[in-house]
Motif scaffolding. Structure first.
Motif, short mmCIF file in Angstrom:
data_model
loop_
_atom_site.label_atom_id
_atom_site.label_comp_id
_atom_site.label_asym_id
_atom_site.label_seq_id
_atom_site.Cartn_x
_atom_site.Cartn_y
_atom_site.Cartn_z
N MET A 125 25.62 58.67 11.82
CA MET A 125 24.58 59.47 12.46
C MET A 125 23.30 59.42 11.65
SD MET A 125 24.48 63.58 13.25
CE MET A 125 25.82 63.52 14.42
N LEU A 126 22.21 59.19 12.34
CA LEU A 126 20.89 59.17 11.71
C LEU A 126 20.20 60.49 12.03
CD1 LEU A 126 19.00 57.30 10.09
CD2 LEU A 126 18.10 56.46 12.26
N ARG A 127 19.81 61.24 11.02
CA ARG A 127 19.18 62.53 11.24
C ARG A 127 18.24 62.85 10.09
NH1 ARG A 127 24.18 66.80 10.14
NH2 ARG A 127 24.81 65.98 8.11
N PHE A 128 17.33 63.83 10.33
CA PHE A 128 16.41 64.23 9.27
C PHE A 128 16.02 65.68 9.44
CE2 PHE A 128 13.39 63.25 12.62
CZ PHE A 128 12.33 64.12 12.41
N LEU A 129 15.52 66.24 8.35
CA LEU A 129 15.00 67.60 8.35
C LEU A 129 13.74 67.62 7.50
CD1 LEU A 129 15.65 70.62 9.15
CD2 LEU A 129 16.65 70.84 6.88
N THR A 130 12.69 68.28 8.00
CA THR A 130 11.46 68.39 7.22
C THR A 130 11.24 69.83 6.81
OG1 THR A 130 9.89 68.88 9.02
CG2 THR A 130 10.48 66.55 8.65
N ALA A 131 10.44 70.01 5.75
CA ALA A 131 10.07 71.35 5.28
C ALA A 131 8.69 71.27 4.65
CB ALA A 131 11.10 71.86 4.27
N GLY A 132 8.03 72.42 4.60
CA GLY A 132 6.73 72.48 3.94
C GLY A 132 5.66 73.13 4.79
N GLU A 133 4.71 73.75 4.12
CA GLU A 133 3.56 74.38 4.79
C GLU A 133 2.29 73.57 4.54
OE1 GLU A 133 6.68 76.67 5.18
OE2 GLU A 133 5.92 76.59 3.13
N SER A 134 1.32 73.79 5.40
CA SER A 134 0.08 73.02 5.36
C SER A 134 -0.62 73.11 4.01
CB SER A 134 -0.85 73.49 6.47
OG SER A 134 -2.06 72.76 6.46
N HIS A 135 -0.68 74.32 3.42
CA HIS A 135 -1.33 74.51 2.13
C HIS A 135 -0.33 74.84 1.03
CE1 HIS A 135 -4.76 75.25 4.95
NE2 HIS A 135 -5.37 74.52 4.06
N GLY A 136 0.94 74.51 1.27
CA GLY A 136 1.95 74.69 0.25
C GLY A 136 1.94 73.54 -0.74
N PRO A 137 2.87 73.52 -1.70
CA PRO A 137 2.87 72.47 -2.73
C PRO A 137 3.08 71.07 -2.18
CG PRO A 137 4.28 74.31 -3.35
CD PRO A 137 3.91 74.53 -1.92
N ALA A 138 3.95 70.93 -1.14
CA ALA A 138 4.28 69.60 -0.65
C ALA A 138 4.99 69.70 0.69
CB ALA A 138 5.19 68.88 -1.66
N LEU A 139 5.03 68.55 1.37
CA LEU A 139 5.87 68.37 2.55
C LEU A 139 7.06 67.53 2.12
CD1 LEU A 139 3.06 67.41 5.06
CD2 LEU A 139 4.20 69.62 4.91
N THR A 140 8.24 67.88 2.60
CA THR A 140 9.46 67.21 2.16
C THR A 140 10.34 66.88 3.36
OG1 THR A 140 9.44 68.45 0.09
CG2 THR A 140 11.51 67.42 0.68
N ALA A 141 11.08 65.79 3.26
CA ALA A 141 12.05 65.42 4.28
C ALA A 141 13.29 64.85 3.63
CB ALA A 141 11.47 64.41 5.26
N ILE A 142 14.43 65.12 4.23
CA ILE A 142 15.68 64.47 3.85
C ILE A 142 16.16 63.67 5.05
CG2 ILE A 142 18.09 64.80 3.17
CD1 ILE A 142 17.26 67.35 1.75
N VAL A 143 16.38 62.38 4.82
CA VAL A 143 16.80 61.45 5.88
C VAL A 143 18.21 60.99 5.56
CG1 VAL A 143 16.29 59.31 7.09
CG2 VAL A 143 14.41 60.68 6.16
N GLU A 144 19.10 61.18 6.52
CA GLU A 144 20.49 60.77 6.32
C GLU A 144 20.87 59.71 7.35
OE1 GLU A 144 24.93 62.77 5.88
OE2 GLU A 144 23.39 63.79 7.06
N GLY A 145 21.58 58.67 6.89
CA GLY A 145 22.14 57.69 7.81
C GLY A 145 21.48 56.34 7.80
N LEU A 146 20.43 56.15 7.01
CA LEU A 146 19.83 54.82 6.92
C LEU A 146 20.84 53.86 6.29
CD1 LEU A 146 16.21 55.61 5.64
CD2 LEU A 146 16.82 54.70 7.90
N PRO A 147 20.99 52.66 6.84
CA PRO A 147 21.95 51.72 6.25
C PRO A 147 21.53 51.28 4.85
CG PRO A 147 20.65 50.66 7.96
CD PRO A 147 20.34 52.12 8.04
#
Length: 386
Positions: free
Chosen positions: A1-23
């Protein structure tokens, strides 16, 4: 399964994502993703924040020596403007939440409904996440998916078809011709005459403190036949692509192939006739279906379009009501663009790439890139022999 989740605010420290399932074994570099991030920040009519943020991605996990490991890939994009907001956006009790408070919801934004839904007295808690700034990390995620698609011969191209009332001339561009025509365009527009008029329209709206929307198109070439499914509603590829495009901020309409125009035509002028010869196998000479029939790719170019409404943050504010006093006010103004249709087109490329990559790995499950490429090759041989 290929899936992802993002987090972060516009003026927060950073935008982050975790991506699972890439070969595993997929070539993936920061430079590749940074190029796509730079494309998102370009375009005639962008606002001041594009001069503040020069987005770059960092890999925190899942990539070593320029190759994916098969484990989750963590990506992070630093918000450089956070230095000016750290005392306001800090996560701890030291945050000064009395500063830059927003109580006047902007028409067309998530402001009012979001504040009611989550019981926020400060609309900043809504707009920081609802902001289109979030699309930066989605472009990073979609770029990883795009890189995988490239390895199996798939090419994606986005273009702007309309800004305001100015549209390009309809033309059946060959992929190489289309890419060449977009090389020097400031609006990702393949029609120079139309682009000039679009820029004039943007200038006019900027002077008036107004904003403009438009229509962009994403094309995906050389996809395997049979991605998606007719068996279950939630596996129909056109439905998933439409949902992905509608999830982009400010998108209010999506069409596949002939789309809405097909509603005004008889079936004889809409449906794509099927032919066969030994050299090409089954093929069609028209593409009203936009490369998708019955929720599945049919071997033709996938063509999807999305309509973006004018940006609701105006320098000539619309009327609103203060949530604290209930008194009428002009809506508050956050830094904004006049027109961001080209940027939305880049985001559109990214979300389309993601959904296509998900569909590829559903049909060709693989833990590593070698197995994926072998499976796609065997399938292509089968299709030629049917």
């Amino acid at each position: 399964m290929l899936r992802f989740l993002t987090a972060g605010e516009s003026h927060g420290p950073a935008l982050t994502a975790i991506v699972e399932g890439l070969p595993a074994g997929l070539p993936l570099t920061q430079e590749y993703i940074n190029y796509q991030l730079a494309r998102r920040q370009g375009g005639y009519g962008r606002g001041g924040r594009m001069q503040i943020e020069k987005d770059t991605v960092n890999f925190i996990s899942g990539v070593r020596g320029g190759l994916t490991l098969g484990s989750p890939v963590t990506m992070q994009i630093e918000n450089k403007d956070y230095v000016n907001w750290s005392n306001i956006m800090a996560s701890g009790p030291e945050a000064d939440t009395s500063q830059r408070v927003v109580t006047r919801p902007r028409p067309g934004h998530a402001d009012l409904t979001g504040a009611i839904k989550y019981r926020h007295n400060d609309i900043r808690n809504v707009l920081e996440r609802a902001s289109a700034r979030e699309t930066a990390i989605r472009v990073a995620v979609g770029s990883a998916a795009r890189r995988m698609l490239e390895e199996i011969g798939v090419k994606l191209v986005a273009l702007v078809r309309q800004i305001g009332g100015v549209s390009i001339e309809d033309k059946d561009y060959h992929v190489n011709e289309l890419c060449e025509s977009l090389t020097d365009s400031q609006l990702m527009c393949p029609d120079p005459a139309a682009e000039k008029k679009m820029m004039q329209e943007i200038d006019r709206c900027k002077e008036e403190g107004d904003s403009l929307g438009g229509v962009f198109e994403v094309r995906a070439y050389n996809l395997p036949v049979g991605l998606g499914s007719y068996v279950h509603y939630d596996r129909k590829l056109d439905g998933r692509l439409a949902g992905a495009l509608m999830s982009i901020q400010a998108i209010k309409g999506v069409e596949v192939g002939a789309g809405f125009s097909a509603a005004a035509l008889p079936g004889s002028k809409v449906h794509d006739e099927i032919f066969y010869n030994e050299e090409r196998g089954y093929h069609r000479v028209t593409n009203g279906a936009g490369g998708i029939e019955g929720g599945m790719t049919n071997g033709q170019t996938v063509v999807v379009r999305a309509a973006m409404k004018p940006i609701p943050t105006l320098y000539k504010p619309l009327k609103s009501v203060d949530m604290g006093t209930k008194e009428p006010f002009e809506a508050s103004v956050e830094r904004s663009d006049v027109c961001a249709v080209p940027a939305a087109a880049v985001v559109g490329e990214a979300v389309v790439a993601w959904e296509l990559a998900v569909a590829v790995l559903e049909k060709f499950p693989a833990d590593n890139l070698y197995d994926l490429k072998q499976a796609v090759r065997r399938h292509a041989e089968y299709v030629r022999q049917v």
